[in-house]
Design a protein around this motif. Structure first.
Motif, short mmCIF file in Angstrom:
data_model
loop_
_atom_site.label_atom_id
_atom_site.label_comp_id
_atom_site.label_asym_id
_atom_site.label_seq_id
_atom_site.Cartn_x
_atom_site.Cartn_y
_atom_site.Cartn_z
N LYS A 126 22.37 42.49 42.04
CA LYS A 126 22.90 43.07 43.28
C LYS A 126 24.05 44.00 42.91
N LYS A 127 24.17 45.12 43.62
CA LYS A 127 25.22 46.08 43.30
C LYS A 127 26.60 45.54 43.69
N TYR A 128 26.66 44.80 44.83
CA TYR A 128 27.90 44.21 45.29
C TYR A 128 27.68 42.71 45.49
N VAL A 129 28.67 41.92 45.11
CA VAL A 129 28.57 40.47 45.24
C VAL A 129 29.85 39.96 45.88
N LYS A 130 29.68 39.10 46.87
CA LYS A 130 30.82 38.37 47.43
C LYS A 130 30.86 37.04 46.68
N VAL A 131 31.97 36.80 45.99
CA VAL A 131 32.09 35.59 45.19
C VAL A 131 32.16 34.39 46.12
N PRO A 132 31.20 33.44 46.00
CA PRO A 132 31.17 32.30 46.91
C PRO A 132 32.36 31.34 46.74
N HIS A 133 32.56 30.52 47.75
CA HIS A 133 33.60 29.49 47.70
C HIS A 133 33.40 28.61 46.46
N GLY A 134 34.47 28.32 45.75
CA GLY A 134 34.40 27.46 44.57
C GLY A 134 33.88 28.14 43.33
N HIS A 135 33.87 29.48 43.31
CA HIS A 135 33.36 30.24 42.17
C HIS A 135 34.34 31.34 41.77
N TRP A 174 50.33 37.47 16.68
CA TRP A 174 50.96 36.45 17.52
C TRP A 174 51.46 37.10 18.80
N GLN A 175 51.02 36.56 19.93
CA GLN A 175 51.49 37.09 21.20
C GLN A 175 51.06 36.18 22.34
N LYS A 176 51.77 36.32 23.45
CA LYS A 176 51.37 35.64 24.68
C LYS A 176 50.36 36.54 25.38
N LEU A 177 49.28 35.96 25.87
CA LEU A 177 48.25 36.72 26.58
C LEU A 177 48.66 36.85 28.04
N GLN A 178 48.79 38.08 28.50
CA GLN A 178 49.18 38.35 29.88
C GLN A 178 47.94 38.56 30.73
N PRO A 179 47.96 38.11 31.99
CA PRO A 179 46.82 38.39 32.87
C PRO A 179 46.80 39.89 33.24
N ILE A 180 45.79 40.58 32.76
CA ILE A 180 45.66 42.01 33.00
C ILE A 180 44.29 42.26 33.62
N LEU A 181 44.28 42.94 34.74
CA LEU A 181 43.02 43.29 35.40
C LEU A 181 42.85 44.80 35.31
N PRO A 182 41.79 45.26 34.61
CA PRO A 182 41.58 46.71 34.53
C PRO A 182 41.47 47.30 35.93
N PRO A 183 42.13 48.43 36.20
CA PRO A 183 42.14 49.02 37.55
C PRO A 183 40.74 49.28 38.09
N GLU A 184 39.81 49.65 37.24
CA GLU A 184 38.45 49.94 37.70
C GLU A 184 37.65 48.68 38.04
N ARG A 185 38.17 47.50 37.73
CA ARG A 185 37.48 46.24 38.00
C ARG A 185 38.14 45.44 39.12
N LYS A 186 39.06 46.03 39.83
CA LYS A 186 39.69 45.32 40.95
C LYS A 186 38.66 45.07 42.05
N PRO A 187 38.76 43.93 42.74
CA PRO A 187 37.84 43.67 43.85
C PRO A 187 37.96 44.75 44.92
N LEU A 188 36.83 45.04 45.58
CA LEU A 188 36.82 46.06 46.62
C LEU A 188 37.47 45.57 47.89
N GLN A 189 37.27 44.28 48.18
CA GLN A 189 37.77 43.74 49.43
C GLN A 189 37.98 42.25 49.25
N ARG A 190 38.96 41.74 49.95
CA ARG A 190 39.25 40.30 49.94
C ARG A 190 38.98 39.76 51.33
N GLU A 191 38.14 38.75 51.40
CA GLU A 191 37.84 38.14 52.69
C GLU A 191 39.09 37.50 53.26
N GLN A 192 39.34 37.72 54.52
CA GLN A 192 40.51 37.11 55.17
C GLN A 192 40.22 35.64 55.44
N GLU A 193 41.13 34.76 55.07
CA GLU A 193 40.94 33.32 55.24
C GLU A 193 41.38 32.91 56.62
#
Length: 193
Positions: A126-135, A174-193
């Motif tokens: 699928k081109k777009y996926v909504k990540v299900p609850h618990g995933h 030696w280094q601490k791994l920082q959480p980095i999200l590539p800009p091109e991989r950011k989610p398109l939309q976040r479902e409102q809870e």
């Protein structure tokens, strides 16, 4: 001679007493708190193993930090489908990380999307996926060489095993791994809870 036999028995008894306390404590620590793992392959380049096959990074896997499945986008996590205690004992320092599809394959990936996020996939059915609850949606940093959610889909939080927090080896990395999200991989939309 009798004194030597008594000393030998006490030594053996103390050894076994210590062994039967140390092994369960060590296994519990490796399973619940932290362990180290060797990262092999190109799927997480350039973040991990930038030198390719010449040198594998060794990372610290923190089990304790994800005990409540508290992960964020950009975290590098390990995923596992089953725990084999005999493998833990045989590979005392190096934990086995297993793929959701192939239990013989070790896996470590970056969290790209959380439950409720809508993500544009790279080659998934699928081109777009909504990540299900618990995933979560996980990907390797080297898209052309990674077996990740683009191949097997969203991953259950129950398969989350640990968060990679530090590179321990080689010493020059030696280094601490920082959480980095590539800009091109950011989610398109976040479902409102």
């Amino acid at each position: 001679m009798a004194h030597t036999q008594g000393f030998g028995r006490r030594y053996i008894k103390a050894f076994f007493k210590g062994f039967f306390v140390a092994v369960p404590m060590t296994v519990t620590f490796l399973d619940r708190v932290a362990c180290v793992a060797r990262v092999e392959g190109a799927s997480m380049q350039p973040s991990l193993n930038p030198g390719g096959r010449q040198a594998s990074d060794v990372v610290l896997l923190n089990h304790w930090s994800i005990r409540n499945y508290d992960v964020q986008r950009g975290d590098i996590v390990s995923l596992v489908t089953e725990m084999d205690l005999s493998l833990v004992l045989l590979n005392f320092l190096f934990y086995i990380l297993r793929s959701p599809r192939n239990p013989e394959q070790k896996i470590i990936k970056r969290v790209i999307a959380l439950e409720g996020d809508i993500i544009k996939t790279i080659g998934y059915k699928k081109k777009y996926v909504k990540v299900p609850h618990g995933h979560i949606w996980v990907e390797g940093d080297h898209h052309g060489h990674s077996f990740d959610s683009n191949a097997f889909g969203p991953v259950s939080l129950g398969l989350l095993h640990a968060r990679a927090t530090h590179i321990l080896w080689p010493p020059k990395r030696w280094q601490k791994l920082q959480p980095i999200l590539p800009p091109e991989r950011k989610p398109l939309q976040r479902e409102q809870e």
